[in-house]
Structure formats: structure tokens, C-alpha cells
Write a protein that holds these residues in place. Structure first.
Motif, PDB file in Angstrom:
ATOM      1  N   SER A 190      33.090  37.116  31.913  1.00  0.00           N
ATOM      2  CA  SER A 190      32.986  37.196  30.460  1.00  0.00           C
ATOM      3  C   SER A 190      33.910  36.191  29.781  1.00  0.00           C
ATOM      4  O   SER A 190      33.529  35.543  28.799  1.00  0.00           O
ATOM      5  CB  SER A 190      33.326  38.618  29.997  1.00  0.00           C
ATOM      6  OG  SER A 190      33.245  38.720  28.597  1.00  0.00           O
ATOM      7  N   ILE A 191      35.112  36.014  30.299  1.00  0.00           N
ATOM      8  CA  ILE A 191      36.052  35.052  29.720  1.00  0.00           C
ATOM      9  C   ILE A 191      35.522  33.632  29.861  1.00  0.00           C
ATOM     10  O   ILE A 191      35.590  32.824  28.932  1.00  0.00           O
ATOM     11  CB  ILE A 191      37.443  35.198  30.391  1.00  0.00           C
ATOM     12  CG1 ILE A 191      38.090  36.523  29.985  1.00  0.00           C
ATOM     13  CG2 ILE A 191      38.344  34.028  30.005  1.00  0.00           C
ATOM     14  CD1 ILE A 191      39.372  36.827  30.732  1.00  0.00           C
ATOM     15  N   THR A 192      34.971  33.313  31.036  1.00  0.00           N
ATOM     16  CA  THR A 192      34.397  31.982  31.246  1.00  0.00           C
ATOM     17  C   THR A 192      33.273  31.720  30.254  1.00  0.00           C
ATOM     18  O   THR A 192      33.186  30.633  29.653  1.00  0.00           O
ATOM     19  CB  THR A 192      33.861  31.846  32.676  1.00  0.00           C
ATOM     20  OG1 THR A 192      34.925  32.081  33.603  1.00  0.00           O
ATOM     21  CG2 THR A 192      33.295  30.449  32.915  1.00  0.00           C
ATOM     22  N   LEU A 193      32.406  32.699  30.054  1.00  0.00           N
ATOM     23  CA  LEU A 193      31.307  32.543  29.107  1.00  0.00           C
ATOM     24  C   LEU A 193      31.825  32.333  27.690  1.00  0.00           C
ATOM     25  O   LEU A 193      31.340  31.450  26.966  1.00  0.00           O
ATOM     26  CB  LEU A 193      30.396  33.769  29.166  1.00  0.00           C
ATOM     27  CG  LEU A 193      29.251  33.794  28.146  1.00  0.00           C
ATOM     28  CD1 LEU A 193      28.326  32.606  28.324  1.00  0.00           C
ATOM     29  CD2 LEU A 193      28.458  35.106  28.263  1.00  0.00           C
ATOM     30  N   LYS A 194      32.787  33.129  27.278  1.00  0.00           N
ATOM     31  CA  LYS A 194      33.332  32.999  25.918  1.00  0.00           C
ATOM     32  C   LYS A 194      33.943  31.613  25.705  1.00  0.00           C
ATOM     33  O   LYS A 194      33.799  31.019  24.623  1.00  0.00           O
ATOM     34  CB  LYS A 194      34.378  34.088  25.662  1.00  0.00           C
ATOM     35  CG  LYS A 194      33.790  35.481  25.524  1.00  0.00           C
ATOM     36  CD  LYS A 194      34.866  36.505  25.228  1.00  0.00           C
ATOM     37  CE  LYS A 194      34.270  37.910  25.151  1.00  0.00           C
ATOM     38  NZ  LYS A 194      33.299  38.049  24.050  1.00  0.00           N
ATOM     39  N   ASN A 195      34.609  31.082  26.717  1.00  0.00           N
ATOM     40  CA  ASN A 195      35.206  29.745  26.589  1.00  0.00           C
ATOM     41  C   ASN A 195      34.130  28.669  26.470  1.00  0.00           C
ATOM     42  O   ASN A 195      34.278  27.704  25.705  1.00  0.00           O
ATOM     43  CB  ASN A 195      36.112  29.457  27.784  1.00  0.00           C
ATOM     44  CG  ASN A 195      37.401  30.261  27.747  1.00  0.00           C
ATOM     45  OD1 ASN A 195      37.849  30.678  26.672  1.00  0.00           O
ATOM     46  ND2 ASN A 195      37.994  30.493  28.905  1.00  0.00           N
ATOM     47  N   LEU A 196      33.036  28.817  27.221  1.00  0.00           N
ATOM     48  CA  LEU A 196      31.940  27.856  27.124  1.00  0.00           C
ATOM     49  C   LEU A 196      31.291  27.914  25.744  1.00  0.00           C
ATOM     50  O   LEU A 196      30.991  26.881  25.136  1.00  0.00           O
ATOM     51  CB  LEU A 196      30.901  28.130  28.214  1.00  0.00           C
ATOM     52  CG  LEU A 196      31.323  27.777  29.647  1.00  0.00           C
ATOM     53  CD1 LEU A 196      30.309  28.331  30.655  1.00  0.00           C
ATOM     54  CD2 LEU A 196      31.453  26.270  29.814  1.00  0.00           C
ATOM     55  N   VAL A 197      31.063  29.109  25.256  1.00  0.00           N
ATOM     56  CA  VAL A 197      30.473  29.273  23.915  1.00  0.00           C
ATOM     57  C   VAL A 197      31.405  28.690  22.856  1.00  0.00           C
ATOM     58  O   VAL A 197      30.956  28.016  21.917  1.00  0.00           O
ATOM     59  CB  VAL A 197      30.184  30.757  23.631  1.00  0.00           C
ATOM     60  CG1 VAL A 197      29.758  30.951  22.173  1.00  0.00           C
ATOM     61  CG2 VAL A 197      29.100  31.276  24.569  1.00  0.00           C
ATOM     62  N   LYS A 198      32.687  28.918  23.010  1.00  0.00           N
ATOM     63  CA  LYS A 198      33.664  28.385  22.058  1.00  0.00           C
ATOM     64  C   LYS A 198      33.599  26.866  22.015  1.00  0.00           C
ATOM     65  O   LYS A 198      33.611  26.253  20.937  1.00  0.00           O
ATOM     66  CB  LYS A 198      35.073  28.839  22.452  1.00  0.00           C
ATOM     67  CG  LYS A 198      36.176  28.289  21.541  1.00  0.00           C
ATOM     68  CD  LYS A 198      37.560  28.730  22.019  1.00  0.00           C
ATOM     69  CE  LYS A 198      38.646  28.128  21.138  1.00  0.00           C
ATOM     70  NZ  LYS A 198      40.005  28.506  21.641  1.00  0.00           N
ATOM     71  N   HIS A 199      33.511  26.219  23.192  1.00  0.00           N
ATOM     72  CA  HIS A 199      33.414  24.758  23.232  1.00  0.00           C
ATOM     73  C   HIS A 199      32.142  24.282  22.552  1.00  0.00           C
ATOM     74  O   HIS A 199      32.170  23.321  21.770  1.00  0.00           O
ATOM     75  CB  HIS A 199      33.454  24.272  24.678  1.00  0.00           C
ATOM     76  CG  HIS A 199      33.170  22.803  24.810  1.00  0.00           C
ATOM     77  ND1 HIS A 199      34.099  21.826  24.481  1.00  0.00           N
ATOM     78  CD2 HIS A 199      32.048  22.137  25.230  1.00  0.00           C
ATOM     79  CE1 HIS A 199      33.569  20.631  24.686  1.00  0.00           C
ATOM     80  NE2 HIS A 199      32.330  20.792  25.143  1.00  0.00           N
ATOM     81  N   ALA A 200      31.034  24.937  22.838  1.00  0.00           N
ATOM     82  CA  ALA A 200      29.769  24.529  22.225  1.00  0.00           C
ATOM     83  C   ALA A 200      29.828  24.673  20.713  1.00  0.00           C
ATOM     84  O   ALA A 200      29.308  23.814  19.970  1.00  0.00           O
ATOM     85  CB  ALA A 200      28.623  25.372  22.792  1.00  0.00           C
ATOM     86  N   LEU A 201      30.462  25.727  20.222  1.00  0.00           N
ATOM     87  CA  LEU A 201      30.582  25.922  18.780  1.00  0.00           C
ATOM     88  C   LEU A 201      31.473  24.859  18.151  1.00  0.00           C
ATOM     89  O   LEU A 201      31.223  24.403  17.021  1.00  0.00           O
ATOM     90  CB  LEU A 201      31.138  27.317  18.489  1.00  0.00           C
ATOM     91  CG  LEU A 201      30.186  28.481  18.781  1.00  0.00           C
ATOM     92  CD1 LEU A 201      30.905  29.815  18.638  1.00  0.00           C
ATOM     93  CD2 LEU A 201      28.981  28.427  17.847  1.00  0.00           C
TER      94      LEU A 201
END
Length: 381
Positions: free
Chosen positions: A39-50
């Protein structure tokens, strides 16, 4: 919250969703990894994309994207996929979303682009190998479904020819008991017709019934063939009586279906089938390219973009793992210098346009293509 319509395929999503920008996120899932870490890895990827989205597009914030991603992931079975799923991908424009579990490994990717970044999903579809597995014995059958790398036995309904006795009923010839009345006193004499010839007839007739049942109930999807599993002599006879061989795979499993301890054998053999299938498909792709080149139907320059936009591409062949910075503008001009272009892969845009216009996309090893992208056209231009 925006409507989170469920799309059954990537093609449906691409054709139904026109306006971007899109966020595309792909992530590997390590076996037995704690949910919290994933979940943390996913949130970090989404944060970068945003962050890329806000820096390169006229988007004040990414709340619509973030909320839609969070609600979709939290309500899905994403965290319960098991160890057989290597990765997953999601694409959203903040209004609709498409999530796909992947069976191929991918790098962790987070992009904000004008069109969805779809190459990892296309590679996954290309490498999927789904089929039915029909186990045939002399007097019984077993049927399995292999989907998304899972093999499960299918319960057959009451009307299925599960056994020779059920299929032939009282019409069994080999091994049946005969009663004959003889003499004036009508004395009954019982005997057994147990010749190998009669048993062979029963065997053949049983397989004819099985063949018709399988084709009628499981032969409607050419992309999902039936693989035979059985002793060599049984498979040979089945193929002799089979009326529609195009619904059956050229692959076979010479294992006895009555055995119980063969899961690992099946898994190993399926992996070999996949490798053989991918090799055959690659050879077929290269042969198609050669034929198209001989017919002057090959394009390997920037004219491909115009051809893709106008639906003139039958199949586009892309080199795996290759990236070309750039994006296609409305006037068919390629932008290669803007911040949006630098964050975009032109090859994915070409694939997107080809699919929307009912074309095909194939991803080949880079060392098998002379160019980064080759298009087979529907007609000469």
C-alpha cells in the motif's frame, strides 16, 4: 464521488474514455509481501504521478484522481490476489478508472499523460495463455479451466457425458450381460459379450459424444482452446473422432487423468507450452512482417502516425521496452520538446490510436525488429 463504471476490457475502456489527462500506475507485487508495504509503494507511485500531473497539466489538484484510485483499490480484491499475480496496473482520468491484474512482471511506473499508458497491459494480454483442459480416460472425463494462471476443475452438470456408462446407457456393447431364452421351456441363459472389438466400438462412440458435448458447450471462444490430457492411445482415438479440430490446441498432456498427484507436472508442462506458444507467435509475427513488406504494406517512419490516426493500420509492431519521448497533437504534429512530451511515450500513443481504430498491437523483443516501430497497413497508400 464520480461514477466508477466497470470495464470488461482495456479496449472497452479506451473506446469509452476520450478526455485526459490520464494517470497510469503499474506496480510489481512481491510474493508474501505485507499489505502495508504494498500500500505504501502504491501511494508513493500515485503521489509521483499527481506531482507530474500538476506540474505539466492545468490541474489545480489531483483530489479526483486520488479519491477514485483510493476508493477503487480499497473496494477491490487487489490485496487478496495471491502469489500467482506478479503485478497490476491502473489507468484513470479522474472520472473513470480501469484496473487490471497482470501476470507479467513490470517495473514500477507512474505517469501523467494525454493518452493512457497501456504498453504493460498489452504485453500482459499478449502473454496470457488461457484454455480448457480435458482429461480423457477410457470410461470417464474430467474438465479443468486454466485462467489467469489458475487451474481449477469444473463441476460437470448432470447432462454431461461424465462416464461411458452415463453416455451410452443401455446401449453399451462391450462387457454387457445378455439374456437369451432357449428351448420349449424358455430357459434363460446369461452370458457376457466382452470382445475387445465391442469395447473399441463403445470407446469410439463415447468419445464422439464427449467431442460433441465439449464443442457445443466450450467451443465458442477460439482464443480459449481445449487441451487434451490422457494416455497417448486415448488421445489418438479422440482426435480420430473429433469433428472440429480447430477448437483443440496442438498442445497435449500425456498424463493419466485418474492420477491425483500431478499438479506440479501440469504446471511445469503449461509453462513449457507458454514458451513454445510465444516462440510460435513470434515466428508468425516476423513472417507477417516479411509478407507485408513484400506487398508494400509496411511503414516504418513518421507516416505511421498519420496512418494510425486515420485507421489505416492493421497491425503495429513495437519493440519491447523502448521509449520515444513525444506526443501526438490534434494537427498530427509530433511534439517532442514540451514537458508533457518528455513525460510521454509516443509508442503507447500509437498503440492507443491503433486499438481505437480496431487495429492490432504486437510487442516483440527489441533484437527482433529492425526499427522501434513497424506498421502493417490495411492497404497501400
Amino acid at each position: 464521488m464520480q461514477d466508477t463504471q466497470k470495464y470488461t476490457s482495456l479496449t472497452e475502456f479506451l473506446r469509452s474514455t476520450q478526455k485526459g489527462p490520464f494517470i497510469s500506475v503499474y506496480m510489481d507485487i512481491e510474493p508474501n509481501q505485507p499489505v502495508e508495504k504494498t500500500s505504501i509503494t502504491l501511494k508513493n507511485l500515485v503521489k509521483h504521478a499527481l506531482e507530474v500531473l500538476q506540474a505539466t497539466w492545468d490541474v489545480d489538484n489531483g483530489d479526483d484522481y486520488r479519491q477514485l484510485i483510493d476508493s477503487t483499490v480499497d473496494s477491490s480484491s487487489l490485496w487478496n490476489m495471491g502469489n500467482n499475480i506478479n503485478s497490476f496496473g491502473l489507468i484513470t482520468n479522474g472520472k473513470t478508472i480501469f484496473v487490471q491484474e497482470l501476470t507479467v512482471e513490470t517495473h514500477d511506473i507512474a505517469m501523467a499523460t494525454d493518452l493512457p499508458f497501456i504498453l504493460p497491459m498489452l504485453l500482459d494480454y499478449q502473454n496470457r495463455f488461457e484454455f480448457y483442459l480435458l482429461g480423457i480416460s477410457y470410461d470417464k472425463i474430467r474438465l479443468y479451466d486454466f485462467t489467469d494462471r489458475y487451474l481449477k476443475e469444473l463441476p460437470l452438470p448432470d447432462d454431461a457425458p461424465k462416464t461411458l456408462k452415463k453416455a451410452l446407457g443401455d446401449d453399451i456393447r462391450g462387457g454387457e450381460t445378455n439374456s437369451v431364452s432357449v428351448g420349449n421351456g424358455k430357459i434363460s441363459v446369461h452370458g457376457h459379450n466382452d470382445t475387445s472389438a465391442e469395447k473399441e466400438i463403445d470407446h469410439r462412440r463415447y468419445y464422439q459424444i464427449v467431442d460433441k458435448y465439449i464443442i457445443d458447450n466450450f467451443g465458442n471462444d477460439p482464443a480459449k482452446p481445449v487441451i487434451l490430457m490422457g494416455l497417448p492411445q486415448n488421445m489418438t482415438l479422440f482426435k480420430e473422432v473429433n469433428k472440429t479440430p480447430n477448437h483443440f490446441s496442438e498442445f497435449e498432456l500425456d498424463l493419466n487423468p485418474t492420477e491425483l498427484d500431478y499438479d506440479q507436472k501440469i504446471e511445469d508442462r503449461i509453462e513449457r507450452f507458454k514458451q513454445e506458444r510465444n516462440k510460435a507467435l513470434l515466428e508468425q509475427d516476423l513472417d507477417e512482417i516479411d509478407k507485408a513488406r513484400g506487398a508494400a504494406l509496411i511503414s516504418a517512419d513518421l507516416k505511421i502516425i498519420t496512418s494510425a490516426i486515420h485507421g489505416q493500420v492493421d497491425t503495429i509492431y513495437l519493440a519491447q521496452g523502448v521509449r520515444i519521448d513525444g506526443r501526438i497533437l490534434d494537427n498530427e504534429i509530433v511534439d517532442t520538446t514540451s514537458s508533457r512530451a518528455i513525460h510521454n511515450n509516443l509508442l503507447s500513443d500509437l498503440a492507443d490510436l491503433t486499438i481505437k481504430n480496431s487495429g492490432n498491437v504486437r510487442i516483440l523483443p527489441e533484437d527482433k525488429l529492425n526499427d522501434k516501430v513497424i506498421a502493417k497497413l490495411r492497404y497501400t497508400i
